[in-house]
Design a protein around this motif. Structure first.
Motif, PDB file in Angstrom:
ATOM      1  N   ASN A  67       0.942  -1.108  -0.008  1.00 30.10           N
ATOM      2  CA  ASN A  67       0.181   0.087  -0.213  1.00 30.10           C
ATOM      3  C   ASN A  67       0.886   1.169  -0.182  1.00 30.10           C
ATOM      4  O   ASN A  67       0.695   2.369  -0.794  1.00 30.10           O
ATOM      5  CB  ASN A  67      -0.792  -0.050   1.333  1.00 30.10           C
ATOM      6  CG  ASN A  67      -2.299   0.781   0.980  1.00 30.10           C
ATOM      7  OD1 ASN A  67      -2.481   1.190  -0.158  1.00 30.10           O
ATOM      8  ND2 ASN A  67      -3.008   0.338   2.053  1.00 30.10           N
ATOM      9  N   ASP A  68       2.103   1.378   0.932  1.00 27.78           N
ATOM     10  CA  ASP A  68       2.713   2.421   0.810  1.00 27.78           C
ATOM     11  C   ASP A  68       3.358   2.642  -0.244  1.00 27.78           C
ATOM     12  O   ASP A  68       3.597   3.842  -1.016  1.00 27.78           O
ATOM     13  CB  ASP A  68       3.827   2.156   2.044  1.00 27.78           C
ATOM     14  CG  ASP A  68       3.108   2.294   3.218  1.00 27.78           C
ATOM     15  OD1 ASP A  68       2.002   2.760   3.685  1.00 27.78           O
ATOM     16  OD2 ASP A  68       4.003   1.897   4.396  1.00 27.78           O
ATOM     17  N   GLN A  72       3.250   5.865  -2.991  1.00 25.86           N
ATOM     18  CA  GLN A  72       4.334   6.658  -3.244  1.00 25.86           C
ATOM     19  C   GLN A  72       4.402   6.589  -4.928  1.00 25.86           C
ATOM     20  O   GLN A  72       4.616   7.884  -5.546  1.00 25.86           O
ATOM     21  CB  GLN A  72       5.846   5.999  -2.930  1.00 25.86           C
ATOM     22  CG  GLN A  72       5.866   6.373  -1.619  1.00 25.86           C
ATOM     23  CD  GLN A  72       7.183   5.583  -1.112  1.00 25.86           C
ATOM     24  OE1 GLN A  72       7.748   5.003  -1.694  1.00 25.86           O
ATOM     25  NE2 GLN A  72       7.417   5.746   0.303  1.00 25.86           N
ATOM     26  N   ARG A  73       4.246   5.611  -5.529  1.00 23.88           N
ATOM     27  CA  ARG A  73       4.182   5.310  -6.950  1.00 23.88           C
ATOM     28  C   ARG A  73       3.057   6.253  -7.662  1.00 23.88           C
ATOM     29  O   ARG A  73       3.274   6.995  -8.587  1.00 23.88           O
ATOM     30  CB  ARG A  73       4.141   3.710  -7.513  1.00 23.88           C
ATOM     31  CG  ARG A  73       3.997   3.838  -8.809  1.00 23.88           C
ATOM     32  CD  ARG A  73       5.245   3.394  -9.323  1.00 23.88           C
ATOM     33  NE  ARG A  73       5.414   3.280 -10.781  1.00 23.88           N
ATOM     34  CZ  ARG A  73       6.257   3.463 -11.589  1.00 23.88           C
ATOM     35  NH1 ARG A  73       7.632   4.200 -11.111  1.00 23.88           N
ATOM     36  NH2 ARG A  73       6.134   3.373 -12.920  1.00 23.88           N
ATOM     37  N   MET A  79       2.641  13.491 -10.499  1.00 23.97           N
ATOM     38  CA  MET A  79       3.576  14.424 -10.761  1.00 23.97           C
ATOM     39  C   MET A  79       3.974  14.627 -12.191  1.00 23.97           C
ATOM     40  O   MET A  79       3.950  15.507 -12.909  1.00 23.97           O
ATOM     41  CB  MET A  79       4.864  14.305  -9.946  1.00 23.97           C
ATOM     42  CG  MET A  79       4.651  14.447  -8.333  1.00 23.97           C
ATOM     43  SD  MET A  79       4.883  16.175  -7.885  1.00 23.97           S
ATOM     44  CE  MET A  79       6.687  16.293  -7.891  1.00 23.97           C
ATOM     45  N   GLN A  80       4.198  13.275 -12.907  1.00 26.06           N
ATOM     46  CA  GLN A  80       4.838  12.956 -13.905  1.00 26.06           C
ATOM     47  C   GLN A  80       3.654  13.307 -14.934  1.00 26.06           C
ATOM     48  O   GLN A  80       3.677  13.978 -16.189  1.00 26.06           O
ATOM     49  CB  GLN A  80       5.240  11.672 -14.318  1.00 26.06           C
ATOM     50  CG  GLN A  80       6.549  11.329 -13.910  1.00 26.06           C
ATOM     51  CD  GLN A  80       6.970   9.981 -14.062  1.00 26.06           C
ATOM     52  OE1 GLN A  80       6.247   9.197 -14.594  1.00 26.06           O
ATOM     53  NE2 GLN A  80       8.159   9.640 -13.863  1.00 26.06           N
ATOM     54  N   LEU A  81       2.613  12.937 -14.552  1.00 19.00           N
ATOM     55  CA  LEU A  81       1.148  13.524 -15.580  1.00 19.00           C
ATOM     56  C   LEU A  81       1.129  14.903 -15.673  1.00 19.00           C
ATOM     57  O   LEU A  81       1.032  15.415 -16.685  1.00 19.00           O
ATOM     58  CB  LEU A  81       0.086  12.923 -14.977  1.00 19.00           C
ATOM     59  CG  LEU A  81      -1.259  12.852 -15.797  1.00 19.00           C
ATOM     60  CD1 LEU A  81      -1.115  12.003 -16.885  1.00 19.00           C
ATOM     61  CD2 LEU A  81      -2.515  12.365 -14.933  1.00 19.00           C
ATOM     62  N   HIS A 145       4.953  -2.986 -10.314  1.00 18.22           N
ATOM     63  CA  HIS A 145       4.994  -1.378 -10.364  1.00 18.22           C
ATOM     64  C   HIS A 145       6.318  -0.699 -10.097  1.00 18.22           C
ATOM     65  O   HIS A 145       6.521   0.444 -10.413  1.00 18.22           O
ATOM     66  CB  HIS A 145       3.882  -0.887  -9.346  1.00 18.22           C
ATOM     67  CG  HIS A 145       4.064  -1.663  -8.052  1.00 18.22           C
ATOM     68  ND1 HIS A 145       3.950  -2.727  -7.440  1.00 18.22           N
ATOM     69  CD2 HIS A 145       4.592  -0.718  -6.935  1.00 18.22           C
ATOM     70  CE1 HIS A 145       3.907  -2.940  -6.262  1.00 18.22           C
ATOM     71  NE2 HIS A 145       4.757  -1.640  -5.900  1.00 18.22           N
ATOM     72  N   THR A 146       7.259  -1.636  -9.594  1.00 17.56           N
ATOM     73  CA  THR A 146       8.498  -1.230  -9.328  1.00 17.56           C
ATOM     74  C   THR A 146       9.576  -1.329 -10.102  1.00 17.56           C
ATOM     75  O   THR A 146      10.630  -0.664 -10.325  1.00 17.56           O
ATOM     76  CB  THR A 146       8.970  -1.397  -7.913  1.00 17.56           C
ATOM     77  OG1 THR A 146       9.041  -2.934  -8.002  1.00 17.56           O
ATOM     78  CG2 THR A 146       8.219  -0.814  -6.690  1.00 17.56           C
ATOM     79  N   GLY A 147       9.497  -2.304 -11.249  1.00 16.17           N
ATOM     80  CA  GLY A 147      10.252  -2.574 -12.047  1.00 16.17           C
ATOM     81  C   GLY A 147      10.333  -4.260 -12.890  1.00 16.17           C
ATOM     82  O   GLY A 147       9.277  -4.847 -12.424  1.00 16.17           O
ATOM     83  N   VAL A 148      11.375  -4.714 -13.515  1.00 14.86           N
ATOM     84  CA  VAL A 148      11.310  -5.934 -14.192  1.00 14.86           C
ATOM     85  C   VAL A 148      11.212  -7.107 -13.230  1.00 14.86           C
ATOM     86  O   VAL A 148      12.102  -7.027 -12.198  1.00 14.86           O
ATOM     87  CB  VAL A 148      12.584  -5.914 -15.217  1.00 14.86           C
ATOM     88  CG1 VAL A 148      12.573  -7.407 -15.751  1.00 14.86           C
ATOM     89  CG2 VAL A 148      12.612  -5.239 -16.270  1.00 14.86           C
ATOM     90  N   VAL A 149      10.410  -8.058 -13.504  1.00 13.90           N
ATOM     91  CA  VAL A 149      10.340  -9.246 -12.527  1.00 13.90           C
ATOM     92  C   VAL A 149      11.000 -10.472 -13.131  1.00 13.90           C
ATOM     93  O   VAL A 149      11.868 -11.314 -12.616  1.00 13.90           O
ATOM     94  CB  VAL A 149       8.956  -9.488 -12.129  1.00 13.90           C
ATOM     95  CG1 VAL A 149       8.559 -10.801 -11.365  1.00 13.90           C
ATOM     96  CG2 VAL A 149       8.273  -8.609 -11.323  1.00 13.90           C
ATOM     97  N   GLY A 150      10.586 -10.816 -14.431  1.00 12.66           N
ATOM     98  CA  GLY A 150      11.118 -11.954 -14.924  1.00 12.66           C
ATOM     99  C   GLY A 150      10.494 -12.199 -16.491  1.00 12.66           C
ATOM    100  O   GLY A 150       9.977 -11.202 -16.875  1.00 12.66           O
ATOM    101  N   ILE A 151      10.756 -13.433 -16.815  1.00 15.75           N
ATOM    102  CA  ILE A 151      10.164 -13.804 -18.180  1.00 15.75           C
ATOM    103  C   ILE A 151       9.353 -15.390 -18.086  1.00 15.75           C
ATOM    104  O   ILE A 151       9.604 -16.084 -17.170  1.00 15.75           O
ATOM    105  CB  ILE A 151      11.379 -13.966 -19.163  1.00 15.75           C
ATOM    106  CG1 ILE A 151      12.101 -12.804 -19.459  1.00 15.75           C
ATOM    107  CG2 ILE A 151      10.800 -14.759 -20.460  1.00 15.75           C
ATOM    108  CD1 ILE A 151      13.229 -12.845 -20.302  1.00 15.75           C
TER     109      ILE A 151
END
Lengths: 292, 167
Positions: A67-68, A72-73, A79-81, A145-151
């Motif tokens: 949740n935290d 943050q994301r 902001m980016q939008l 939501h934070t980055g690459v996980v795998g294939i």
């Protein structure tokens, strides 16, 4: 002949033990994640049901942290939008007829839930609750939501197994965000928070904290997905290249919801490659005919 | 019958255990409790088969093909020699099942901890073949052994009390 049977019966325990040891060794040696049968992986029906039940309970313990992170994301994206809207408005003012094109528009996502995940093994895998019925195929990229996980590696009807980034079998083509230097990211077992970016040219300029993103040199991941940040120089195996220690942005111990990139470009590319191969075959035939 | 129930309960417990990793090192290995508990007068072939199947079940659910099956089979081979190392006259036991109750805490602890250390050593060394991090492997063996020994002692008291109540 009777003596031979007697011998085997008297030493049957050794025979049985040898058979089991050989069977296990065969499985161990053939441990290539790309060739495994679905029945021998966590993507089979029984395991995925069990894992689904367990994760229903254990997932609640991670909810606060997730949740935290999401909040943050969310704040960051808002902001980016705002920023991008401003830029878009500027761009439209200057070039009114241009439509913005992006590589990312070729990629769609399927949201999946992680039902099993390991970080303590040498070869780590993740199991998710989406499978062929949801449009998942092998060799699709997986991010959270934070980055690459795998294939994605083995696909069942309603479940699939992912080769985690924390698996020495997985090599990910990456580059530094602000330059075109690329290398391959591998996990050298041990700490699940760090991986090594190898095969970078020696004259590379970098700073600690620089962002590492996917290079987009394969159809699995689009260009520019965050993988981590540079932590420092890693132990070098070769004199002609530089290796960097990278702090992974994905928190593998708290994976919960991931997105599978269902890439609609890969089929086109395969078709293109096939027609290319046929074209070459055709021209070779013509040459032979000409020689005759 | 008790063995079959224990088989499934321990495989489930092990799946949960592989998700846990204390201090980034210690992985609790509880499913070998079944191999430790098999009656010592059973034929070696039966013990080998149960051990192999147990390892295979854990392998399939935890994506480690062959690894635990190999270690379990070898553990079943070592079981009797190690048992007779610490318990000289098995006729003295009123029940053939090794436990704190039947062997006393001292003998059972020595037998169980030796088996756990052997298993952890085989498991982590096989896992780290080709990797060059010996200190990490040794730390994993140590930490996992201590954690597993504590858990198996607790498990044994749990299984034993349940049987007393039933009697």
């Amino acid at each position: 002949m009777k003596n031979l049977f007697d011998f085997f019966i008297r030493h049957s325990a050794w025979v049985v033990a040898t058979i089991y040891v050989v069977l296990s060794l065969l499985m161990l040696i053939k441990d290539n994640p790309y060739q495994q049968s679905i029945y021998l992986t966590s993507a089979n029906a029984v395991s995925s049901t069990v894992y689904g039940g367990i994760s229903l309970v254990t997932d609640y313990f991670h909810l606060k942290g997730i949740n935290d992170e999401l909040q943050q994301r969310n704040a960051l994206l808002e902001m980016q939008l705002v920023d991008l809207r401003a830029q878009l408005a500027d761009a439209k003012m200057q070039l009114p007829d241009t439509t913005l094109n992006s590589n990312l528009q070729h990629f769609d996502f399927v949201v999946a839930h992680v039902i099993s995940n390991s970080i303590a093994q040498t070869n780590n895998y993740i199991t998710i609750n989406r499978g062929a019925a949801d449009g998942i195929k092998a060799e699709m990229g997986v991010v959270d939501h934070t980055g690459v996980v795998g294939i994605v590696n083995v696909v069942g009807k309603h479940s699939a197994r992912i080769i985690s980034l924390l698996n020495p079998y997985m090599k990910l083509s990456c580059k530094l965000k602000n330059s075109e230097y690329f290398g391959s990211m591998v996990w050298d077992t041990g700490d699940p928070r760090y991986a090594t970016l190898e095969e970078l040219p020696k004259h590379l300029h970098y700073a600690v904290g620089d962002t590492v993103v996917t290079s987009g040199y394969s159809t699995v991941f689009p260009e520019g997905i965050i993988v981590g940040t540079i932590e420092g120089r890693a132990r070098n195996l070769s004199d002609s290249f530089v290796s960097l220690k990278v702090k992974l942005s994905t928190n593998f111990s708290q994976l919960s919801t991931v997105r599978v990139i269902t890439n609609d470009m890969s089929e086109e590319l395969h078709l293109l490659q096939e027609s290319d191969a046929q074209g070459q075959g055709g021209s070779a035939n013509r040459k032979e005919e000409g020689a005759k | 019958m008790q063995i079959i129930i224990l088989f499934f309960v321990l495989v489930l417990a092990q799946i949960v255990c592989y998700k846990i990793m204390l201090f980034g090192l210690a992985v609790p290995i509880v499913f070998i409790y079944l191999i430790l508990r098999l009656p010592i007068n059973w034929h070696l072939n039966v013990a080998l088969t149960i051990a192999f199947l147990m390892g295979l079940a854990v392998d399939i659910t935890c994506n480690t093909p062959g690894l635990n099956a190999l270690c379990c089979t070898l553990l079943a081979v070592f079981r009797y020699p190690i048992f007779s190392l610490y318990v000289s006259r098995e006729d003295d036991m009123n029940v053939p099942t090794p436990s704190v109750e039947s062997l006393g805490l001292g003998s059972y602890f020595r037998y169980m901890s030796t088996m756990v250390v052997i298993y952890a050593t085989m498991l982590f060394f096989l896992q780290s073949i080709g990797m060059h991090n010996l200190p990490v492997t040794l730390a994993r063996i140590g930490a996992s052994s201590v954690l597993s020994i504590a858990l198996i002692l607790g498990l044994d008291s749990l299984v034993s009390t349940r049987r007393e109540k039933r009697l």
